[in-house]
Scaffold this motif. Structure first.
Motif, PDB file in Angstrom:
ATOM      1  N   LEU A   1       0.830  -1.210   0.000  1.00 34.63           N
ATOM      2  CA  LEU A   1       0.000   0.000   0.000  1.00 34.63           C
ATOM      3  C   LEU A   1       0.863   1.258   0.000  1.00 34.63           C
ATOM      4  O   LEU A   1       0.546   2.245  -0.673  1.00 34.63           O
ATOM      5  CB  LEU A   1      -0.949  -0.010   1.203  1.00 34.63           C
ATOM      6  CG  LEU A   1      -2.018  -1.101   1.172  1.00 34.63           C
ATOM      7  CD1 LEU A   1      -2.717  -1.181   2.518  1.00 34.63           C
ATOM      8  CD2 LEU A   1      -3.013  -0.858   0.056  1.00 34.63           C
ATOM      9  N   THR A   2       1.969   1.210   0.732  1.00 36.13           N
ATOM     10  CA  THR A   2       2.906   2.334   0.739  1.00 36.13           C
ATOM     11  C   THR A   2       3.536   2.509  -0.638  1.00 36.13           C
ATOM     12  O   THR A   2       3.641   3.629  -1.143  1.00 36.13           O
ATOM     13  CB  THR A   2       3.999   2.113   1.805  1.00 36.13           C
ATOM     14  OG1 THR A   2       3.368   1.996   3.084  1.00 36.13           O
ATOM     15  CG2 THR A   2       4.985   3.261   1.832  1.00 36.13           C
ATOM     16  N   GLU A   3       3.930   1.397  -1.249  1.00 34.72           N
ATOM     17  CA  GLU A   3       4.501   1.459  -2.606  1.00 34.72           C
ATOM     18  C   GLU A   3       3.484   2.000  -3.607  1.00 34.72           C
ATOM     19  O   GLU A   3       3.832   2.761  -4.504  1.00 34.72           O
ATOM     20  CB  GLU A   3       4.978   0.076  -3.056  1.00 34.72           C
ATOM     21  CG  GLU A   3       6.320  -0.315  -2.507  1.00 34.72           C
ATOM     22  CD  GLU A   3       6.844  -1.607  -3.125  1.00 34.72           C
ATOM     23  OE1 GLU A   3       6.491  -1.920  -4.286  1.00 34.72           O
ATOM     24  OE2 GLU A   3       7.608  -2.295  -2.429  1.00 34.72           O
ATOM     25  N   ARG A   4       2.226   1.590  -3.455  1.00 29.55           N
ATOM     26  CA  ARG A   4       1.180   2.088  -4.354  1.00 29.55           C
ATOM     27  C   ARG A   4       1.038   3.602  -4.232  1.00 29.55           C
ATOM     28  O   ARG A   4       0.942   4.307  -5.238  1.00 29.55           O
ATOM     29  CB  ARG A   4      -0.151   1.406  -4.049  1.00 29.55           C
ATOM     30  CG  ARG A   4      -1.273   1.876  -4.976  1.00 29.55           C
ATOM     31  CD  ARG A   4      -2.597   1.285  -4.616  1.00 29.55           C
ATOM     32  NE  ARG A   4      -3.043   1.800  -3.328  1.00 29.55           N
ATOM     33  CZ  ARG A   4      -4.151   1.418  -2.710  1.00 29.55           C
ATOM     34  NH1 ARG A   4      -4.917   0.480  -3.237  1.00 29.55           N
ATOM     35  NH2 ARG A   4      -4.493   1.941  -1.559  1.00 29.55           N
TER      36      ARG A   4
ATOM     37  N   ARG B   1       2.115   9.009  -6.545  1.00 24.83           N
ATOM     38  CA  ARG B   1       2.775  10.331  -6.488  1.00 24.83           C
ATOM     39  C   ARG B   1       3.760  10.488  -7.646  1.00 24.83           C
ATOM     40  O   ARG B   1       3.835  11.553  -8.265  1.00 24.83           O
ATOM     41  CB  ARG B   1       3.503  10.507  -5.155  1.00 24.83           C
ATOM     42  CG  ARG B   1       2.603  10.923  -4.009  1.00 24.83           C
ATOM     43  CD  ARG B   1       3.392  11.322  -2.772  1.00 24.83           C
ATOM     44  NE  ARG B   1       4.133  10.231  -2.174  1.00 24.83           N
ATOM     45  CZ  ARG B   1       3.638   9.345  -1.324  1.00 24.83           C
ATOM     46  NH1 ARG B   1       2.371   9.420  -0.970  1.00 24.83           N
ATOM     47  NH2 ARG B   1       4.383   8.386  -0.823  1.00 24.83           N
ATOM     48  N   ARG B   2       4.478   9.425  -7.935  1.00 16.86           N
ATOM     49  CA  ARG B   2       5.456   9.458  -9.038  1.00 16.86           C
ATOM     50  C   ARG B   2       4.753   9.688 -10.372  1.00 16.86           C
ATOM     51  O   ARG B   2       5.233  10.453 -11.211  1.00 16.86           O
ATOM     52  CB  ARG B   2       6.243   8.138  -9.063  1.00 16.86           C
ATOM     53  CG  ARG B   2       7.320   8.104 -10.102  1.00 16.86           C
ATOM     54  CD  ARG B   2       8.503   8.931  -9.685  1.00 16.86           C
ATOM     55  NE  ARG B   2       9.526   8.848 -10.699  1.00 16.86           N
ATOM     56  CZ  ARG B   2      10.242   9.883 -11.105  1.00 16.86           C
ATOM     57  NH1 ARG B   2      10.094  11.054 -10.545  1.00 16.86           N
ATOM     58  NH2 ARG B   2      11.129   9.731 -12.051  1.00 16.86           N
TER      59      ARG B   2
ATOM     60  N   ARG C   1      -2.393  -7.112  -7.317  1.00  9.99           N
ATOM     61  CA  ARG C   1      -1.999  -7.947  -6.183  1.00  9.99           C
ATOM     62  C   ARG C   1      -2.683  -7.487  -4.896  1.00  9.99           C
ATOM     63  O   ARG C   1      -3.122  -8.310  -4.087  1.00  9.99           O
ATOM     64  CB  ARG C   1      -0.481  -7.930  -6.029  1.00  9.99           C
ATOM     65  CG  ARG C   1       0.245  -8.630  -7.177  1.00  9.99           C
ATOM     66  CD  ARG C   1       1.740  -8.597  -6.993  1.00  9.99           C
ATOM     67  NE  ARG C   1       2.121  -9.450  -5.860  1.00  9.99           N
ATOM     68  CZ  ARG C   1       3.309  -9.411  -5.290  1.00  9.99           C
ATOM     69  NH1 ARG C   1       4.245  -8.571  -5.721  1.00  9.99           N
ATOM     70  NH2 ARG C   1       3.592 -10.200  -4.273  1.00  9.99           N
ATOM     71  N   ILE C   2      -2.769  -6.176  -4.708  1.00 13.74           N
ATOM     72  CA  ILE C   2      -3.445  -5.631  -3.523  1.00 13.74           C
ATOM     73  C   ILE C   2      -4.914  -6.022  -3.531  1.00 13.74           C
ATOM     74  O   ILE C   2      -5.450  -6.485  -2.515  1.00 13.74           O
ATOM     75  CB  ILE C   2      -3.276  -4.091  -3.458  1.00 13.74           C
ATOM     76  CG1 ILE C   2      -1.828  -3.738  -3.124  1.00 13.74           C
ATOM     77  CG2 ILE C   2      -4.248  -3.480  -2.447  1.00 13.74           C
ATOM     78  CD1 ILE C   2      -1.488  -2.264  -3.311  1.00 13.74           C
ATOM     79  N   ASN C   3      -5.567  -5.860  -4.672  1.00  9.19           N
ATOM     80  CA  ASN C   3      -6.989  -6.214  -4.770  1.00  9.19           C
ATOM     81  C   ASN C   3      -7.216  -7.702  -4.526  1.00  9.19           C
ATOM     82  O   ASN C   3      -8.167  -8.094  -3.850  1.00  9.19           O
ATOM     83  CB  ASN C   3      -7.555  -5.801  -6.127  1.00  9.19           C
ATOM     84  CG  ASN C   3      -7.686  -4.302  -6.267  1.00  9.19           C
ATOM     85  OD1 ASN C   3      -7.608  -3.557  -5.285  1.00  9.19           O
ATOM     86  ND2 ASN C   3      -7.877  -3.839  -7.480  1.00  9.19           N
ATOM     87  N   ARG C   4      -6.345  -8.535  -5.085  1.00 11.99           N
ATOM     88  CA  ARG C   4      -6.454  -9.980  -4.891  1.00 11.99           C
ATOM     89  C   ARG C   4      -6.301 -10.324  -3.411  1.00 11.99           C
ATOM     90  O   ARG C   4      -7.046 -11.145  -2.868  1.00 11.99           O
ATOM     91  CB  ARG C   4      -5.379 -10.687  -5.729  1.00 11.99           C
ATOM     92  CG  ARG C   4      -5.609 -12.148  -5.946  1.00 11.99           C
ATOM     93  CD  ARG C   4      -4.604 -12.769  -6.926  1.00 11.99           C
ATOM     94  NE  ARG C   4      -4.672 -12.139  -8.249  1.00 11.99           N
ATOM     95  CZ  ARG C   4      -3.660 -11.477  -8.843  1.00 11.99           C
ATOM     96  NH1 ARG C   4      -2.498 -11.362  -8.251  1.00 11.99           N
ATOM     97  NH2 ARG C   4      -3.809 -10.941 -10.028  1.00 11.99           N
TER      98      ARG C   4
END
Length: 156
Positions: free
Chosen positions: A7-10, A15-16, A60-63
């Motif tokens: 979640l932090t990477e997302r 932002r990027r 992957r987060i949603n899964r």
């Protein structure tokens, strides 16, 4: 990798993407005889890579959210839906209480004796109590979601 890390990477990837979009827009046109601040084509290529990685991460987060259980709430997806609705409910009840209490600009105007008296159509104290209860439920749910985020492994 834990779900919380993903979640932090997302968030960082989002932002990027926004930064790259701004830089691309700033470099897409330039004055004749001048050089653009950056190579917009190179930035677009970088944007594509970041977006591809973001898509994979979101999948992957949603899964993971659809699979990981959260106590008695069902899956993490169910808990997130509950949180979203609690936020909406809290905002609506708080706004109703504020309106009934005359909060905002309308109550600042002086009321003259010749004016009609404004009455609350809703029980303000009950609404405030209900909003406080919803805020407590929301805080408790948020803690449970965050705990799950840092305990659950991200699925492939």
């Amino acid at each position: 990798m834990k779900l919380g890390e993903a979640l932090t990477e997302r968030a960082e990837a989002a932002r990027r993407v926004e930064q790259l979009r701004t830089r691309i827009n700033g470099s897409a046109r330039y004055q004749e005889g001048e050089l653009p601040p950056e190579d917009a084509a190179v930035l677009l290529t970088e944007l594509d890579q970041v977006l591809d990685n973001l898509e994979t991460l979101i999948r992957r987060i949603n899964r993971t959210n659809a699979t990981v259980p959260v106590d008695d709430l069902g899956t993490l997806t169910d808990a997130l839906a509950r949180r979203d609705v609690l936020r909406l409910r809290h905002a609506a009840i708080t706004a109703a209480a504020d309106a009934a209490a005359g909060s905002g600009r309308a109550h600042l105007a002086r009321q003259l004796r010749s004016e009609l008296k404004m009455l609350a159509a809703l029980p303000v104290a009950e609404l405030r109590e209900r909003a406080d209860g919803l805020a407590g439920q929301l805080r408790e749910l948020e803690v449970r979601i965050q705990r799950t985020n840092w305990e659950a492994d991200l699925l492939d």
